[in-house]
Design a protein around this motif. Structure first.
Motif, short mmCIF file in Angstrom:
data_model
loop_
_atom_site.label_atom_id
_atom_site.label_comp_id
_atom_site.label_asym_id
_atom_site.label_seq_id
_atom_site.Cartn_x
_atom_site.Cartn_y
_atom_site.Cartn_z
N GLU A 159 0.91 -0.89 0.46
CA GLU A 159 0.31 -0.38 0.40
C GLU A 159 0.70 1.12 -0.26
O GLU A 159 1.04 2.59 -0.40
CB GLU A 159 -0.27 -0.15 0.88
CG GLU A 159 -2.12 -1.08 1.37
CD GLU A 159 -2.62 -1.03 2.39
OE1 GLU A 159 -2.37 -0.88 3.58
OE2 GLU A 159 -3.29 -2.44 2.42
N GLU A 160 1.98 1.42 0.76
CA GLU A 160 2.76 2.61 1.22
C GLU A 160 3.35 2.61 -0.91
O GLU A 160 3.49 4.00 -0.96
CB GLU A 160 3.98 2.02 1.89
CG GLU A 160 3.35 2.45 3.65
CD GLU A 160 2.76 3.86 3.98
OE1 GLU A 160 2.84 4.95 3.06
OE2 GLU A 160 1.28 4.06 4.03
N ALA A 161 3.79 1.34 -0.87
CA ALA A 161 4.71 1.85 -2.59
C ALA A 161 3.21 2.22 -3.69
O ALA A 161 4.36 2.95 -4.78
CB ALA A 161 5.15 0.35 -3.12
N LYS A 162 2.51 1.82 -3.33
CA LYS A 162 1.74 2.79 -4.37
C LYS A 162 1.35 3.49 -4.10
O LYS A 162 1.18 4.42 -4.92
CB LYS A 162 -0.49 1.93 -3.99
CG LYS A 162 -1.28 1.79 -5.48
CD LYS A 162 -0.78 1.04 -5.59
CE LYS A 162 -2.36 1.10 -6.61
NZ LYS A 162 -1.70 0.60 -8.64
N LYS A 163 1.88 4.37 -2.57
CA LYS A 163 1.85 6.13 -2.49
C LYS A 163 2.75 6.45 -3.71
O LYS A 163 3.09 7.76 -3.93
CB LYS A 163 1.69 6.68 -1.50
CG LYS A 163 0.61 5.62 0.11
CD LYS A 163 0.12 6.67 1.23
CE LYS A 163 -1.07 5.68 1.71
NZ LYS A 163 -0.61 6.06 2.64
N TYR A 164 3.91 6.27 -3.26
CA TYR A 164 4.61 6.70 -4.22
C TYR A 164 4.83 6.62 -5.24
O TYR A 164 5.45 6.92 -6.30
CB TYR A 164 6.35 5.69 -3.42
CG TYR A 164 6.97 5.90 -2.22
CD1 TYR A 164 7.13 7.61 -2.24
CD2 TYR A 164 6.22 5.34 -1.27
CE1 TYR A 164 7.31 8.19 -0.38
CE2 TYR A 164 6.60 5.80 0.25
CZ TYR A 164 7.87 7.15 0.44
OH TYR A 164 7.51 7.84 1.32
N GLN A 165 4.25 5.44 -6.30
CA GLN A 165 3.75 5.57 -7.74
C GLN A 165 2.58 4.47 -8.04
O GLN A 165 2.01 3.08 -8.27
CB GLN A 165 5.39 3.92 -8.14
CG GLN A 165 5.06 3.32 -9.20
CD GLN A 165 5.70 4.62 -10.22
OE1 GLN A 165 7.15 5.58 -9.92
NE2 GLN A 165 5.44 4.81 -11.49
N PRO A 166 1.56 6.17 -8.35
CA PRO A 166 0.26 5.43 -7.78
C PRO A 166 -0.23 3.83 -9.35
O PRO A 166 -0.22 3.68 -9.15
CB PRO A 166 -0.07 6.99 -8.50
CG PRO A 166 0.48 7.67 -7.69
CD PRO A 166 2.38 7.00 -7.84
N ASP A 167 0.86 4.02 -10.40
CA ASP A 167 0.43 3.43 -11.58
C ASP A 167 0.85 1.97 -11.79
O ASP A 167 1.39 1.24 -11.98
CB ASP A 167 1.06 4.24 -12.99
CG ASP A 167 2.36 4.82 -12.58
OD1 ASP A 167 3.24 4.11 -12.44
OD2 ASP A 167 2.64 4.57 -14.04
N LEU A 168 1.97 1.55 -10.17
CA LEU A 168 2.41 0.54 -10.16
C LEU A 168 1.33 -0.79 -9.77
O LEU A 168 0.61 -0.54 -9.25
CB LEU A 168 3.12 0.39 -9.16
CG LEU A 168 3.89 -0.48 -7.82
CD1 LEU A 168 5.17 -0.81 -9.15
CD2 LEU A 168 4.29 -0.08 -6.73
N GLU A 169 1.13 -1.79 -11.08
CA GLU A 169 0.70 -2.60 -10.00
C GLU A 169 1.10 -3.37 -8.94
O GLU A 169 2.35 -3.99 -8.88
CB GLU A 169 0.66 -3.83 -11.62
CG GLU A 169 0.10 -4.95 -11.72
CD GLU A 169 -0.18 -6.13 -12.87
OE1 GLU A 169 -0.44 -7.07 -12.02
OE2 GLU A 169 0.19 -5.75 -13.56
#
Length: 187
Positions: A24-34
């Motif tokens: 979830e935190e990684a998605k905040k840094y890279q919103p288009d991250l799968e």
């Protein structure tokens, strides 16, 4: 880019909770991250016995395909008897080393004592070295005391380390891809 979180246990929820939080935190840094969570509790992965991967059951083949399809990883394990979990070790034994070569790995571990964080340094990082993977410099160790009775992480320092690990793996993955793209255009 696909970040795969692996919860390397077939019992308990704490490891999966921490891995999910990093995703979830990684998605905040890279919103288009799968992002995807591979929770070993949901699969019946067969014991590695050296046979051809195509001869394992459907769950085992599916798990190996999920591993193969990811670009980088957050790998979590509970600590049992001062070591990583058996299911995670079995998964490592099943994986083709080529599937993890030159890929980024971040580690989390959960345990009952404060000394068990050393398993990350003494066991998980050397396994990543065998696979020729790149390891995030930070990691997250979460003790049982860091959770409340509802299995929510309540320790501020742990939450900060989760955020740091997420940013490190995203940064490393972006840097690796940028370097690969530069090399590809030169050659």
């Amino acid at each position: 880019m696909k970040l795969l979180g692996v919860s390397g246990t077939i019992i308990g929820a704490k490891t999966s909770i921490v891995v999910q939080k990093v995703l979830e935190e990684a998605k905040k840094y890279q919103p288009d991250l799968e992002v995807e969570l591979l929770d070993l509790r949901e699969y019946e992965v067969q014991f590695c016995d050296g046979r051809n991967p195509s001869d394992y059951n459907d769950d085992t083949k599916k798990v190996l395909e999920i591993i193969h399809s990811a670009d980088f990883y957050i790998i979590g394990t509970p600590i049992f008897q001062g070591s990583l979990s058996g299911p995670l070790k079995n998964l490592f034994d099943l994986i083709n080393p080529k599937d993890l070569r030159n890929k980024i790995m971040g580690f989390i571990a959960t345990g009952g004592t404060y000394q068990h964080y050393l398993v990350i340094e003494n066991q998980l990082k050397p396994i990543a070295g065998f696979f020729r993977a790149f390891v995030a410099p930070g990691y997250v160790y979460v003790n049982n005391d860091h959770f409340n009775r509802d299995n929510e992480i309540i320790d501020t320092d742990v939450l900060n380390r989760i955020t740091s690990l997420a940013s490190e793996v995203v940064f490393m993955q972006k840097a690796l891809k940028s370097t690969e793209n530069q090399l590809t255009s030169v050659f």
